[in-house]
Design a protein around this motif. Structure first.
Motif, PDB file in Angstrom:
ATOM      1  N   ARG A 129       0.677  -1.218  -0.106  1.00  0.00           N
ATOM      2  CA  ARG A 129       0.204  -0.124  -0.115  1.00  0.00           C
ATOM      3  C   ARG A 129       0.689   1.268   0.079  1.00  0.00           C
ATOM      4  O   ARG A 129       0.593   2.330  -0.704  1.00  0.00           O
ATOM      5  CB  ARG A 129      -0.915   0.069   1.198  1.00  0.00           C
ATOM      6  CG  ARG A 129      -1.703   1.260   1.330  1.00  0.00           C
ATOM      7  CD  ARG A 129      -2.700   1.143   2.667  1.00  0.00           C
ATOM      8  NE  ARG A 129      -3.265   2.616   2.553  1.00  0.00           N
ATOM      9  CZ  ARG A 129      -2.865   3.902   2.952  1.00  0.00           C
ATOM     10  NH1 ARG A 129      -1.838   3.613   3.576  1.00  0.00           N
ATOM     11  NH2 ARG A 129      -3.518   4.830   3.047  1.00  0.00           N
TER      12      ARG A 129
ATOM     13  N   ALA B  18      -5.610   2.048  -9.728  1.00  0.00           N
ATOM     14  CA  ALA B  18      -4.353   3.115 -10.097  1.00  0.00           C
ATOM     15  C   ALA B  18      -3.929   2.880 -11.400  1.00  0.00           C
ATOM     16  O   ALA B  18      -3.583   3.635 -12.083  1.00  0.00           O
ATOM     17  CB  ALA B  18      -3.274   2.868  -9.137  1.00  0.00           C
TER      18      ALA B  18
ATOM     19  N   LYS C 280       3.975   1.566  -1.092  1.00  0.00           N
ATOM     20  CA  LYS C 280       4.570   1.640  -2.330  1.00  0.00           C
ATOM     21  C   LYS C 280       3.589   2.359  -3.448  1.00  0.00           C
ATOM     22  O   LYS C 280       3.974   3.190  -4.148  1.00  0.00           O
ATOM     23  CB  LYS C 280       5.041   0.442  -2.789  1.00  0.00           C
ATOM     24  CG  LYS C 280       6.152  -0.290  -1.995  1.00  0.00           C
ATOM     25  CD  LYS C 280       7.542   0.337  -2.294  1.00  0.00           C
ATOM     26  CE  LYS C 280       8.771  -0.365  -1.357  1.00  0.00           C
ATOM     27  NZ  LYS C 280       9.797   0.345  -1.743  1.00  0.00           N
ATOM     28  N   ARG C 281       2.284   1.625  -3.473  1.00  0.00           N
ATOM     29  CA  ARG C 281       1.281   2.352  -4.170  1.00  0.00           C
ATOM     30  C   ARG C 281       1.097   3.845  -4.150  1.00  0.00           C
ATOM     31  O   ARG C 281       0.982   4.428  -5.195  1.00  0.00           O
ATOM     32  CB  ARG C 281      -0.077   1.309  -4.107  1.00  0.00           C
ATOM     33  CG  ARG C 281      -0.905   1.928  -5.044  1.00  0.00           C
ATOM     34  CD  ARG C 281      -2.514   1.207  -4.855  1.00  0.00           C
ATOM     35  NE  ARG C 281      -2.998   0.998  -3.469  1.00  0.00           N
ATOM     36  CZ  ARG C 281      -3.655   2.047  -2.739  1.00  0.00           C
ATOM     37  NH1 ARG C 281      -3.905   3.120  -3.400  1.00  0.00           N
ATOM     38  NH2 ARG C 281      -4.027   1.684  -1.413  1.00  0.00           N
TER      39      ARG C 281
ATOM     40  N   LEU D 203       4.236   1.486  -8.444  1.00  0.00           N
ATOM     41  CA  LEU D 203       3.228   0.128  -8.839  1.00  0.00           C
ATOM     42  C   LEU D 203       3.951  -1.038  -9.062  1.00  0.00           C
ATOM     43  O   LEU D 203       3.468  -2.184  -8.526  1.00  0.00           O
ATOM     44  CB  LEU D 203       2.325   0.581 -10.122  1.00  0.00           C
ATOM     45  CG  LEU D 203       1.217   1.772  -9.640  1.00  0.00           C
ATOM     46  CD1 LEU D 203       0.282   1.909 -10.784  1.00  0.00           C
ATOM     47  CD2 LEU D 203       0.262   1.228  -8.527  1.00  0.00           C
TER      48      LEU D 203
ATOM     49  N   GLU E 254      -6.104  -4.290  -1.477  1.00  0.00           N
ATOM     50  CA  GLU E 254      -5.129  -3.494  -1.993  1.00  0.00           C
ATOM     51  C   GLU E 254      -4.831  -3.883  -3.508  1.00  0.00           C
ATOM     52  O   GLU E 254      -4.515  -2.981  -4.294  1.00  0.00           O
ATOM     53  CB  GLU E 254      -3.631  -4.081  -1.293  1.00  0.00           C
ATOM     54  CG  GLU E 254      -2.524  -3.462  -1.639  1.00  0.00           C
ATOM     55  CD  GLU E 254      -2.441  -1.815  -2.097  1.00  0.00           C
ATOM     56  OE1 GLU E 254      -1.690  -1.519  -2.792  1.00  0.00           O
ATOM     57  OE2 GLU E 254      -3.293  -1.347  -1.194  1.00  0.00           O
TER      58      GLU E 254
ATOM     59  N   ALA F 263       4.897  -2.457  -5.618  1.00  0.00           N
ATOM     60  CA  ALA F 263       3.681  -2.833  -4.981  1.00  0.00           C
ATOM     61  C   ALA F 263       2.932  -4.066  -5.521  1.00  0.00           C
ATOM     62  O   ALA F 263       2.529  -4.869  -4.804  1.00  0.00           O
ATOM     63  CB  ALA F 263       2.475  -1.604  -5.089  1.00  0.00           C
TER      64      ALA F 263
ATOM     65  N   GLN G  34      -4.837  -1.033  -6.671  1.00  0.00           N
ATOM     66  CA  GLN G  34      -3.514  -1.168  -7.485  1.00  0.00           C
ATOM     67  C   GLN G  34      -4.076  -1.226  -9.018  1.00  0.00           C
ATOM     68  O   GLN G  34      -3.757  -0.543  -9.807  1.00  0.00           O
ATOM     69  CB  GLN G  34      -2.464  -2.568  -7.344  1.00  0.00           C
ATOM     70  CG  GLN G  34      -1.708  -2.202  -5.980  1.00  0.00           C
ATOM     71  CD  GLN G  34      -0.655  -3.356  -5.806  1.00  0.00           C
ATOM     72  OE1 GLN G  34      -0.605  -4.189  -6.822  1.00  0.00           O
ATOM     73  NE2 GLN G  34      -0.323  -3.808  -4.824  1.00  0.00           N
TER      74      GLN G  34
ATOM     75  N   SER H 251       3.623   5.890  -5.580  1.00  0.00           N
ATOM     76  CA  SER H 251       3.396   5.743  -7.119  1.00  0.00           C
ATOM     77  C   SER H 251       4.676   4.654  -7.651  1.00  0.00           C
ATOM     78  O   SER H 251       5.091   4.667  -8.715  1.00  0.00           O
ATOM     79  CB  SER H 251       3.813   7.219  -7.849  1.00  0.00           C
ATOM     80  OG  SER H 251       2.988   8.125  -7.582  1.00  0.00           O
TER      81      SER H 251
END
Length: 735
Positions: free
Chosen positions: A545, A597, A547-548, A553, A590, A556, A594, A551
């Protein structure tokens, strides 16, 4: 000692429902549950039953017959509502008991059917359906059938969760462990292995107690032999004491020695205790030396400790009080003798602790307060006595726990701060004392809990940072201690998460990465340890989370894939284990975030739906368990974001607000506040969101996902410079 969260959702861990014909079983179960010590490896773990505590106390057991009533009393109804679990002692007597039936119905009507556990002590389950065996039925009707919409038993059968204490079934010990495993939502095997270790330690305890009593009685025998030469009158008393002492010594060195090889029988130590207690009761207190009286008080204290270990709290208190009578007499005669005051205060602490385990908070607090007065009176005569300071610290710590259990958090904080100051002095004087270091860590931990509940993130970070330093130092002393390394990585992860809550993402991710790496190492060294695997999956998902929202990805995605792989295998191996299923749902949420995102809205929606389906029944079962509450709120917010149905989205957002407002404690938790505020903003209810936003700003909350929401909503949220200064000062050691 560390304790459960400062504001538990329920006052009682469990309510014991039983027919008064089964009162002996109820008494045994009450004692054995309240004195059970949860394995340290499990303490602090999040399950669907909440944070695993060190102790299960208090347990509610109604001692009134209620013979003159036609309905449950207000006391009983209140206790049922305030009990996390209901344990029904099942027998033919309880199956026909009006009160057992009413208590089960009342508990089911609270919506907690999944928290009812049965202990079969006699009779047969479902015998009412077998011709000729109807009178052997051990389940009350309310247990055998589900509730209808009108709150009455329906015709639809259900299968109660049961442990069978009968000798030809689980037996008492395994039945007890099965009940505890169900109440805490942990595996039976994890408790069973710890019980085997405790059984081996009991042999050592019994041997030590026997040797101690032997030494005391031998000393009394020597005194008696010498006294024989003083006068004819004294000779009779001396010979009596000598005969009693020799009789006790013969028993311990003869019969006891043989029985030590059969330590499985709990009556062994009881036999020693009872014989020793009769001996001490028969001995006068006026014609023996102070040294002999002090030895006798010490022996009685040891008897109390063994009885407490066995779960016989009433008997333990009797032993402690007998010891206190002798120690009090010695302390009064020598008010400037710090050692005598210390012994008396320590026994008072033991009495207070036993009352606390019984749930008798008034008696516990009175004993702790008296112990504190004794120690403070003795302090001028022992200014350099570190053991006296240690006892003062323990009294403060225990007093804090009692006040915490009463909900008097401000007063508890005063006690915890005093414990922190005293344990700090002790560790400074003797850094190598591991027990003193553990007390210092416990004090930081207790203060950190209260700080987080009050929304004081700066103080929480400072306290968790101190705890992290202590855990790390203890782990460094013994690198092969896997349990201590697990404690260290857990605190490191908590600290990392909390740092990220105030916007220190780089530091937070660094600590989280260390926790993941340590968990990875433990899993490689112990591949069959499900606890280590759970830690690796949990902290990998939490790091994903961070890491996401920063930014990254690809990183993450790799972390969440690993987490889902581990937890998927755990769920497949044990599909009924709620902690693993909730962790899987959190990881799925989570993963959905991702996907969103990355612009894959439909895939994200499908993924979070799966998570919601798993989380919904968990929330229904435990509507105030914090981890489950936060997981549901996060999933509902994400589901509302990915759905194209505006009415459905609004319904989900209102549900998030309702969950937050329904919580009876921890209302200042910034995670709870932020998700509630996000839902209100999404509903267009800026006026209601604004006070929450202000409260979060004042607390220094700057979670990256929260900041992104505020930017989208064009809400001003400048850096709180006063908070930053406070945080900097505390991290620099000013706290």
């Amino acid at each position: 000692m560390r304790q459960p969260p400062a504001t538990p959702e329920f006052r009682y861990r469990a309510f014991i429902s039983y027919s008064h014909r089964d009162a002996a079983w109820a008494g045994w179960l009450h004692r054995t549950l309240e004195t059970y010590r949860v394995p340290a490896r499990l303490v602090g773990r999040q399950t669907t039953a909440g944070v695993v505590p060190r102790r299960l106390a208090p347990i509610f057991r109604d001692r009134d017959e209620l013979a003159s009533a036609i309905d449950l009393g207000s006391k009983v109804r209140e206790a049922l509502a305030q009990s996390a679990n209901l344990i029904v002692i099942c027998s033919p007597a309880s199956a026909t008991s009006h009160w057992v039936q009413e208590e089960v119905l009342a508990y089911k009507r609270l919506g907690r059917s999944g928290n009812i556990f049965c202990l079969i002590v006699e009779g047969e389950p479902h015998a009412s359906g077998i011709a000729g065996m109807e009178d052997q039925e051990c389940f009350a009707p309310a247990l055998r059938f589900q509730l209808a919409a009108n709150g009455e038993p329906s015709a639809e059968p259900t299968e109660p969760i049961a442990a069978d204490a009968r000798a030809n079934k689980d037996g008492r010990r395994n039945a007890k462990l099965k009940l505890i495993a169900g109440m805490l939502d942990v595996s039976f095997d994890s408790l069973k292995q710890r019980e085997l270790q405790r059984r081996n330690r009991r042999l050592t305890v019994i041997t030590a107690a026997a040797l101690l009593i032997a030494a005391v009685t031998a000393s009394l025998a020597i005194v008696a032999m010498r006294a024989r030469h003083e006068a004819d009158v004294a000779r009779v008393a001396a010979e009596r004491r000598q005969r009693q002492a020799e009789d006790l010594i013969d028993f311990m060195l003869g019969d006891l020695n043989d029985k030590l090889h059969r330590v499985e029988h709990l009556n062994i130590m009881e036999e020693v205790d009872n014989k020793a207690m009769k001996y001490f009761a028969a001995m006068p207190t006026t014609d023996v030396t102070e040294q002999a009286l002090a030895q006798r008080a010490k022996a009685l204290e040891r008897i109390g400790a063994v009885r407490e270990e066995q779960g016989h709290l009433a008997d333990a208190i009797a032993s402690y009080q007998a010891a206190a009578t002798l120690a009090s007499s010695l302390a009064r005669k020598s008010p400037t003798d710090a050692a005598k005051q210390l012994q008396y205060a320590r026994i008072l602490e033991f009495i207070g602790r036993a009352h606390w385990y019984e749930g008798e908070l008034d008696a516990a607090q009175a004993s702790f307060e008296e112990a504190q007065r004794v120690l403070l009176r003795a302090e001028p005569y022992a200014r350099q006595d570190l053991e006296l300071l240690f006892e003062l610290e323990i009294v403060d710590n225990n007093m804090g726990h009692v006040l915490e259990a009463r909900g008097r958090l401000d007063e508890a904080l005063v006690s915890y701060r005093s414990a922190l100051a005293l344990s700090g002095k002790l560790v400074a004087a003797k850094p190598d004392r591991a027990d003193w270091a553990a007390e210092l860590g416990g004090a930081h931990n207790n203060i950190g809990k209260l700080a987080l509940l009050h929304g004081d993130l700066a103080s929480a970070i400072a306290e968790y940072g101190s705890d992290n330093a202590i855990e790390s130092a203890l782990a460094a002393r013994d690198p092969k201690d896997f349990s201590q390394r697990d404690s260290m990585l857990t605190v490191r992860a908590i600290l990392g998460r909390t740092m990220a809550l105030v916007g220190e993402d780089e530091t937070g991710m660094h600590h989280m990465q260390q926790a993941v790496d340590m968990a990875d190492g433990l899993v490689k060294s112990n591949p069959d340890n499900s606890g280590f695997q759970g830690d690796l999956a949990r902290y990998s998902a939490q790091l994903a989370r961070l890491k996401r929202i920063n930014s990254d990805l690809p990183a993450a995605g790799a972390l969440i894939a690993r987490s889902l792989s581990i937890v998927g295998a755990m769920v497949e191996q044990n599909p009924t284990e709620n902690d693993s299923r909730r962790l899987q749902a959190e990881a799925q949420t989570e993963r959905a975030a991702q996907l969103l995102a990355a612009g894959q809205v439909e895939s994200a929606h499908a993924q979070v739906l799966v998570a919601m389906e798993a989380l919904r029944p968990m929330l229904a079962k435990q509507p105030h368990e914090r981890a489950t509450v936060l997981a549901n709120m996060a999933a509902q917010l994400l589901l509302a974001t990915t759905t194209t149905d505006k009415e459905r989205a609004a319904e989900l957002l209102r549900g998030v607000v309702a969950i937050a407002q329904a919580q009876p404690s921890g209302q200042a938790d910034p995670r709870l506040l932020s998700m509630q505020a996000r839902a209100l903003l999404a509903l267009g209810n800026d006026a209601s969101a604004q006070p929450l936003i202000q409260q979060l700003w004042s607390s220094g909350y700057r979670d990256a996902e929260w900041l992104a929401v505020l930017r989208r909503e064009h809400v001003a949220y400048p850096i709180n410079t006063d908070f930053q200064k406070k945080l900097l000062a505390q991290n620099s050691g000013d706290h």
